[in-house]
Design a protein around this motif. Structure first.
Motif, PDB file in Angstrom:
ATOM      1  N   GLU A   2       6.972   1.317  -4.590  1.00 30.06           N
ATOM      2  CA  GLU A   2       6.110   1.116  -3.423  1.00 30.06           C
ATOM      3  C   GLU A   2       6.934   0.580  -2.266  1.00 30.06           C
ATOM      4  O   GLU A   2       7.694  -0.375  -2.417  1.00 30.06           O
ATOM      5  CB  GLU A   2       4.979   0.138  -3.759  1.00 30.06           C
ATOM      6  CG  GLU A   2       4.097  -0.221  -2.602  1.00 30.06           C
ATOM      7  CD  GLU A   2       3.472   0.974  -1.907  1.00 30.06           C
ATOM      8  OE1 GLU A   2       3.650   1.093  -0.677  1.00 30.06           O
ATOM      9  OE2 GLU A   2       2.808   1.785  -2.579  1.00 30.06           O
ATOM     10  N   ALA A   8       2.587  -3.413  -3.017  1.00 27.07           N
ATOM     11  CA  ALA A   8       3.238  -3.715  -4.290  1.00 27.07           C
ATOM     12  C   ALA A   8       2.618  -4.961  -4.923  1.00 27.07           C
ATOM     13  O   ALA A   8       2.364  -4.992  -6.136  1.00 27.07           O
ATOM     14  CB  ALA A   8       4.740  -3.901  -4.096  1.00 27.07           C
ATOM     15  N   GLU A  28      10.163  -2.096  -5.407  1.00 29.35           N
ATOM     16  CA  GLU A  28       9.847  -2.118  -3.983  1.00 29.35           C
ATOM     17  C   GLU A  28      10.976  -1.511  -3.168  1.00 29.35           C
ATOM     18  O   GLU A  28      12.144  -1.764  -3.425  1.00 29.35           O
ATOM     19  CB  GLU A  28       9.605  -3.555  -3.515  1.00 29.35           C
ATOM     20  CG  GLU A  28       8.331  -4.142  -4.056  1.00 29.35           C
ATOM     21  CD  GLU A  28       8.021  -5.487  -3.456  1.00 29.35           C
ATOM     22  OE1 GLU A  28       8.088  -5.632  -2.212  1.00 29.35           O
ATOM     23  OE2 GLU A  28       7.700  -6.405  -4.226  1.00 29.35           O
TER      24      GLU A  28
END
Length: 69
Positions: A2, A8, A28
């Motif tokens: 994400e 996230a 992330e």
């Protein structure tokens, strides 16, 4: 994977609430930045299925990072 830290964090909370947080890793960052390390870390033949819901015009770049040469 994400890109947005807010999304996230939301996903982590939801996976934890579902009781599967320990089985899910959320990475992330931008996919084109995260995928090269992921492919190296997992090694060849370690993934059977890939699902992308991402920036459509980058799909071929994602695949070139993950498919064996």
């Amino acid at each position: 994977m994400e890109y947005n830290p807010k999304h996230a964090a939301f996903a982590r909370r939801e996976f934890d609430a579902a009781g599967v947080g320990g089985s899910v890793e959320i990475l992330e960052g931008a996919a084109l930045d995260v995928l090269p390390d992921l492919g190296t870390r997992l090694g060849p033949d370690s993934v059977d299925v890939l699902f992308f819901d991402a920036i459509k015009n980058e799909y071929s770049d994602y695949l070139s990072l993950l498919l064996p040469t």
